[in-house]
Motif scaffolding. Structure first.
Motif, PDB file in Angstrom:
ATOM      1  N   ILE A 443      10.418   7.774-145.610  1.00 27.68           N
ATOM      2  CA  ILE A 443       9.154   7.034-145.608  1.00 27.68           C
ATOM      3  C   ILE A 443       8.653   6.814-144.187  1.00 27.68           C
ATOM      4  O   ILE A 443       7.475   7.018-143.884  1.00 27.68           O
ATOM      5  CB  ILE A 443       9.306   5.695-146.352  1.00 27.68           C
ATOM      6  N   SER A 446       6.940   9.788-142.780  1.00 25.97           N
ATOM      7  CA  SER A 446       5.779  10.283-143.514  1.00 25.97           C
ATOM      8  C   SER A 446       4.493   9.783-142.877  1.00 25.97           C
ATOM      9  O   SER A 446       4.486   8.786-142.156  1.00 25.97           O
ATOM     10  CB  SER A 446       5.835   9.820-144.978  1.00 25.97           C
ATOM     11  N   ILE A 448       1.568   7.967-143.753  1.00 27.72           N
ATOM     12  CA  ILE A 448       1.057   7.096-144.807  1.00 27.72           C
ATOM     13  C   ILE A 448      -0.140   6.332-144.263  1.00 27.72           C
ATOM     14  O   ILE A 448       0.012   5.435-143.433  1.00 27.72           O
ATOM     15  CB  ILE A 448       2.140   6.125-145.303  1.00 27.72           C
ATOM     16  N   ASN A 456      -1.803   0.574-149.690  1.00 34.75           N
ATOM     17  CA  ASN A 456      -0.901   1.734-149.622  1.00 34.75           C
ATOM     18  C   ASN A 456       0.552   1.341-149.874  1.00 34.75           C
ATOM     19  O   ASN A 456       1.451   2.124-149.631  1.00 34.75           O
ATOM     20  CB  ASN A 456      -1.019   2.436-148.262  1.00 34.75           C
ATOM     21  N   ALA A 459       3.372   3.465-151.611  1.00 32.43           N
ATOM     22  CA  ALA A 459       4.123   4.517-150.920  1.00 32.43           C
ATOM     23  C   ALA A 459       5.520   4.066-150.540  1.00 32.43           C
ATOM     24  O   ALA A 459       6.378   4.891-150.218  1.00 32.43           O
ATOM     25  CB  ALA A 459       3.362   4.957-149.667  1.00 32.43           C
TER      26      ALA A 459
END
Length: 546
Positions: A443, A446, A448, A456, A459
């Motif tokens: 994560i 990523s 995002i 968000n 996510a």
């Protein structure tokens, strides 16, 4: 009424105040802005420094609670009940009546708060780890939840017949929590526009809803003597695209064709907000707005900010505690306010402290969320808290209350789960600061993006033990895995033996709540073996002495 100067306000020339042109300049005749260090300009407000208490607190609870909880159909129901065919409309018609006959004004007396116990609730929130508390002062429904001097539609006069803000404030002072108030009624102007519609189908086609009623229509009604326009605020021209249900989102920042509010309307919100500041002395103020209320069409929001800061400074004997939030802020505005991200987080470490506001369910109580088990779990809340704190942020968590002022048994289980984890691991939360990086893992690596003002956080729900977050104090580095690993092994790449972030030797690693654990450090990372006999925490915390 707020609108007798409507035509003057709509066509008057812009006024220059503090070098800024405003179409709508409010009156300070009833509530003078306190003068002092801060003037109502972004430049002056940029002197603001976030108080250390907020940076240390990390976790707050919000009671996003008011008359929209009565029907249990969720957030924005006072708007959606006027949108033909919506679930909220169908529920309202089936259980309360048609909005041409029974509108939101008629729901207000049903909001009784008969089981509300602020002392018990705030005490519980403190017990599970909250360091500050937010009460809803008013929502977009324009109903004031205190003994309001400037809004006749209020909780002292209608429904509970109590000053709810006074009760919350007293409980916070007793339990030592900082007290916040959220105020959302500035957007009633456009938010309530569906209340002036009518059905386009069926037996009631063409019959207007109650959004255009006036005081003269109240003869013989329960609300005789009250003016519905002081609630619905619809005595103004339509905003562009008023029949488009989603247009409200495009027009949230007072642009894209939204009808410009009048001097009287902006002044009324300003007066109500200063009434809250002066009477209840909150430490925190939250507005669901882009920047500050009514900006850039009016000076109301900047004057509220200047008054709040000056008032706090004058009443706290040098212990400045004021925190005011805004959304979608520019870099300059982030110097003047604390940035709030709704239901989301940036995927980096902002330089200045910030906050995410989120909820375990919907913002207002929703029986469908209860029945379908759609609440966030305690595990999800804990992971969100850890992620936010690792990024220099705070979490403000709303726990929806039913109209009677209580939470349900499923919410109670979540509350207790949060408290259980905090009782063991809160040292990695309170008074910590970000490390060199906020984390590692799928994560963290990523891209995002934040959607508008946030949205968000989904996510982050699939976090695994490979998702690691870091916090630190002057003495300790905390390594938090966002799940317990199936093989009882946590590997932290950022703490490898050649790490540029931690060059000193690691002498010991402790699992908080258990004690010292075995580890090895290689070029691949720090590998920690979690004991098989330890409690399997939803987010195990490792302490490394610096």
């Amino acid at each position: 009424m707020y609108y007798r100067n409507f035509f003057i306000a709509m066509f008057m020339l812009p006024t220059v105040v503090f070098g800024q042109e405003y179409e709508v300049c409010i009156s300070e005749a009833q509530e003078p802005m306190m003068t002092g260090k801060y003037a109502p300009t972004w430049e002056s407000l940029s002197q603001y420094e976030v108080p250390e208490w907020f940076r240390d607190a990390k976790f707050g609870i919000w009671a996003h609670w008011g008359p929209q909880c009565v029907e249990g159909s969720g957030d924005w129901m006072a708007r959606s009940l006027y949108i033909e065919g919506s679930n909220e409309y169908k529920h309202h018609v089936a259980n309360y009546g048609h909005p041409s006959e029974v509108g939101f004004k008629d729901i207000l007396p049903l909001f009784k708060a008969e089981k509300w116990d602020p002392d018990r609730l705030v005490g519980l929130y403190k017990k599970i780890g909250a360091r500050y508390f937010f009460a809803l002062g008013n929502h977009h429904d324009n109903f004031d939840l205190w003994d309001s001097q400037y809004q006749e539609w209020n909780s002292k006069a209608i429904g509970p017949k109590r000053d709810l803000l006074a009760g919350w404030a007293e409980a916070c002072r007793k339990h030592g929590l900082k007290f916040g108030v959220s105020l959302h009624a500035d957007h009633a102007w456009s938010w309530y526009e569906p209340a002036r519609r009518y059905d386009r189908n069926g037996a009631k086609a063409g019959v207007p809803y109650d959004g255009r009623l006036t005081a003269e229509d109240g003869k013989g009604k329960w609300w005789e003597g009250l003016d519905p326009q002081n609630l619905y605020a619809q005595n103004h021209p339509d905003s562009y695209g008023t029949w488009s249900d989603g247009m409200i989102h495009r027009q949230w920042g007072w642009g894209n064709g939204v009808a410009i509010p009048t001097v009287e309307y902006c002044t009324n919100f300003y007066n109500r907000t200063l009434d809250v500041i002066n009477r209840y002395n909150p430490d925190l103020l939250y507005f669901d707005v882009t920047g500050v209320p009514f900006y850039p069409v009016s000076d109301a929001g900047l004057k509220i900010a200047a008054h709040f800061y000056n008032h706090n400074q004058a009443t706290h004997s040098g212990d400045f505690s004021a925190v005011m939030f805004g959304k979608i802020l520019t870099d300059q505005q982030k110097k003047a306010l604390v940035w709030d991200v709704e239901r989301g987080a940036p995927n980096d470490i902002p330089e200045k402290p910030w906050q995410t506001c989120s909820c375990i369910g919907g913002w207002h109580y929703n029986t469908d969320i209860y029945k379908n088990n759609w609440y966030k779990s305690a595990s999800s809340v804990i992971k969100l808290l850890v992620d936010v704190v690792s990024k220099n942020g705070n979490l403000l968590l709303s726990i929806p209350l039913r109209a009677d002022g209580t939470f349900d048994e499923k919410e109670e289980e979540i509350i207790n789960g949060i408290g259980d984890w905090m009782a063991v691991n809160s040292e990695c939360i309170y008074s910590t600061r970000p490390w060199h990086i906020f984390g590692e893992g799928p994560i963290a690596e990523s891209d995002i993006a934040i959607n508008a003002q946030g949205f968000n956080e989904g996510a982050y729900t699939a976090a695994t033990s490979k998702d690691i977050r870091f916090t630190q104090t002057p003495k300790n580095l905390y390594v938090i895995a966002l799940a317990w690993p199936d093989d009882n092994t946590v590997t932290v790449k950022s703490l490898s033996e050649n790490s540029k972030f931690h060059k000193r030797r690691i002498k010991s690693v402790e699992l908080i709540g258990y004690g010292k654990v075995k580890f090895s450090r290689t070029s691949d990372g720090l590998t920690v073996n979690l004991p098989a006999d330890a409690d399997r925490s939803v987010a195990p915390v490792l302490r490394i002495r610096k």
